[in-house]
Write a protein that holds these residues in place. Structure first.
Motif, PDB file in Angstrom:
ATOM      1  N   LEU A 128      -5.757 -38.513 -36.579  1.00 60.78           N
ATOM      2  CA  LEU A 128      -5.188 -39.830 -36.857  1.00 60.78           C
ATOM      3  C   LEU A 128      -5.839 -40.830 -35.925  1.00 60.78           C
ATOM      4  O   LEU A 128      -6.080 -40.523 -34.752  1.00 60.78           O
ATOM      5  CB  LEU A 128      -3.673 -39.808 -36.618  1.00 60.78           C
ATOM      6  CG  LEU A 128      -2.896 -41.074 -36.978  1.00 60.78           C
ATOM      7  CD1 LEU A 128      -2.981 -41.369 -38.475  1.00 60.78           C
ATOM      8  CD2 LEU A 128      -1.444 -40.917 -36.558  1.00 60.78           C
ATOM      9  N   VAL A 129      -6.126 -42.016 -36.452  1.00 59.10           N
ATOM     10  CA  VAL A 129      -6.747 -43.058 -35.639  1.00 59.10           C
ATOM     11  C   VAL A 129      -5.955 -44.356 -35.750  1.00 59.10           C
ATOM     12  O   VAL A 129      -5.209 -44.569 -36.704  1.00 59.10           O
ATOM     13  CB  VAL A 129      -8.226 -43.323 -36.025  1.00 59.10           C
ATOM     14  CG1 VAL A 129      -9.043 -42.037 -35.990  1.00 59.10           C
ATOM     15  CG2 VAL A 129      -8.353 -44.018 -37.361  1.00 59.10           C
ATOM     16  N   ALA A 130      -6.154 -45.218 -34.774  1.00 64.68           N
ATOM     17  CA  ALA A 130      -5.725 -46.610 -34.825  1.00 64.68           C
ATOM     18  C   ALA A 130      -6.976 -47.432 -34.547  1.00 64.68           C
ATOM     19  O   ALA A 130      -7.691 -47.175 -33.573  1.00 64.68           O
ATOM     20  CB  ALA A 130      -4.650 -46.905 -33.794  1.00 64.68           C
ATOM     21  N   ILE A 131      -7.253 -48.389 -35.426  1.00 62.62           N
ATOM     22  CA  ILE A 131      -8.424 -49.252 -35.311  1.00 62.62           C
ATOM     23  C   ILE A 131      -7.914 -50.592 -34.802  1.00 62.62           C
ATOM     24  O   ILE A 131      -7.162 -51.267 -35.499  1.00 62.62           O
ATOM     25  CB  ILE A 131      -9.116 -49.410 -36.680  1.00 62.62           C
ATOM     26  CG1 ILE A 131      -9.526 -48.038 -37.231  1.00 62.62           C
ATOM     27  CG2 ILE A 131     -10.315 -50.343 -36.567  1.00 62.62           C
ATOM     28  CD1 ILE A 131      -9.891 -48.060 -38.706  1.00 62.62           C
ATOM     29  N   VAL A 132      -8.317 -50.944 -33.587  1.00 59.70           N
ATOM     30  CA  VAL A 132      -7.721 -52.108 -32.931  1.00 59.70           C
ATOM     31  C   VAL A 132      -8.836 -53.036 -32.431  1.00 59.70           C
ATOM     32  O   VAL A 132      -9.801 -52.586 -31.814  1.00 59.70           O
ATOM     33  CB  VAL A 132      -6.832 -51.669 -31.739  1.00 59.70           C
ATOM     34  CG1 VAL A 132      -6.119 -52.869 -31.134  1.00 59.70           C
ATOM     35  CG2 VAL A 132      -5.822 -50.597 -32.167  1.00 59.70           C
ATOM     36  N   LEU A 163     -11.518 -47.759 -31.066  1.00 64.45           N
ATOM     37  CA  LEU A 163     -10.953 -46.654 -31.837  1.00 64.45           C
ATOM     38  C   LEU A 163     -10.085 -45.802 -30.915  1.00 64.45           C
ATOM     39  O   LEU A 163     -10.553 -45.295 -29.893  1.00 64.45           O
ATOM     40  CB  LEU A 163     -12.065 -45.809 -32.451  1.00 64.45           C
ATOM     41  CG  LEU A 163     -11.599 -44.731 -33.423  1.00 64.45           C
ATOM     42  CD1 LEU A 163     -11.026 -45.367 -34.688  1.00 64.45           C
ATOM     43  CD2 LEU A 163     -12.756 -43.811 -33.787  1.00 64.45           C
ATOM     44  N   TYR A 164      -8.827 -45.693 -31.295  1.00 65.22           N
ATOM     45  CA  TYR A 164      -7.866 -44.816 -30.612  1.00 65.22           C
ATOM     46  C   TYR A 164      -7.646 -43.647 -31.551  1.00 65.22           C
ATOM     47  O   TYR A 164      -7.450 -43.843 -32.760  1.00 65.22           O
ATOM     48  CB  TYR A 164      -6.556 -45.577 -30.340  1.00 65.22           C
ATOM     49  CG  TYR A 164      -6.741 -46.654 -29.307  1.00 65.22           C
ATOM     50  CD1 TYR A 164      -6.329 -46.447 -27.994  1.00 65.22           C
ATOM     51  CD2 TYR A 164      -7.366 -47.855 -29.618  1.00 65.22           C
ATOM     52  CE1 TYR A 164      -6.527 -47.419 -27.025  1.00 65.22           C
ATOM     53  CE2 TYR A 164      -7.578 -48.828 -28.658  1.00 65.22           C
ATOM     54  CZ  TYR A 164      -7.157 -48.609 -27.362  1.00 65.22           C
ATOM     55  OH  TYR A 164      -7.354 -49.564 -26.406  1.00 65.22           O
ATOM     56  N   ALA A 165      -7.696 -42.411 -31.051  1.00 68.20           N
ATOM     57  CA  ALA A 165      -7.673 -41.272 -31.941  1.00 68.20           C
ATOM     58  C   ALA A 165      -7.115 -40.030 -31.259  1.00 68.20           C
ATOM     59  O   ALA A 165      -7.182 -39.902 -30.035  1.00 68.20           O
ATOM     60  CB  ALA A 165      -9.088 -40.977 -32.440  1.00 68.20           C
ATOM     61  N   ALA A 166      -6.596 -39.137 -32.101  1.00 66.49           N
ATOM     62  CA  ALA A 166      -6.125 -37.841 -31.605  1.00 66.49           C
ATOM     63  C   ALA A 166      -6.421 -36.771 -32.642  1.00 66.49           C
ATOM     64  O   ALA A 166      -6.165 -36.938 -33.830  1.00 66.49           O
ATOM     65  CB  ALA A 166      -4.632 -37.876 -31.305  1.00 66.49           C
TER      66      ALA A 166
END
Length: 173
Positions: A128-132, A163-166
């Motif tokens: 899962l990512v958050a695009i900020v 990109l924040y991701a796990a």
């Protein structure tokens, strides 16, 4: 009917419909809400946003959902899971928009955590990512709070992003 995340303590999720156009046009047309986008959206673009999410419900089984207060049913914003291109790779992104009047109260984090759990537990998504945007510090904090650490600088929709991701998607402690 697409599945939605279960309600949280304060929020409920439901699919977007054309009846949401007034609320979505106000949300996506608000310069404060959209300050990290190239520009606010028009009413026609908000209608397109709803149609895009309805297509995603059919094709992917998920998209952005309408967020409402459980206590009153009042519109808070949208939050959910969409496929997004990052440097030429399709990623599952968690995204959210919260009305200005409700910002700073933890609603984005609460909704995003529910969507993170939905991605992990219902969709069995491996990542899962958050695009900020680089200047969107509040959304960077939301990503970190739900267990998505900063991964790298990237490009999405021809814009520089963080990109924040796990991988795998974390389980809350």
């Amino acid at each position: 009917m697409p599945q939605v995340p279960p309600p949280t303590e304060r929020l409920a999720f439901r699919p977007m419909t054309t009846d949401d156009l007034d609320d979505m046009a106000a949300l996506l047309g608000d310069p404060d809400v959209m300050r990290h986008y190239p520009r606010p959206r028009t009413r026609d673009e908000a209608a397109g946003w709803i149609a895009w999410n309805q297509r995603l419900y059919q094709q992917e089984g998920h998209g952005l959902w309408i967020l409402t207060l459980r206590a009153t049913g009042e519109f808070v914003g949208d939050c959910g899971l969409t496929p997004q291109d990052v440097d030429g790779v399709t990623e599952l992104e968690i995204g959210y928009h919260v009305r200005t009047a409700y910002q700073g109260r933890g609603f984005a984090t609460e909704a995003a955590a529910a969507c993170r759990d939905f991605a992990r537990d219902v969709l069995a998504a491996p990542r899962l990512v958050a695009i900020v945007r680089p200047d969107n510090v509040p959304s960077q904090r939301v990503a970190e709070k739900i267990g998505l650490p900063f991964e790298r600088d990237a490009t999405s929709h021809d814009l520089p992003v963080r990109l924040y991701a796990a991988t795998p998607i974390p389980t809350p402690h």
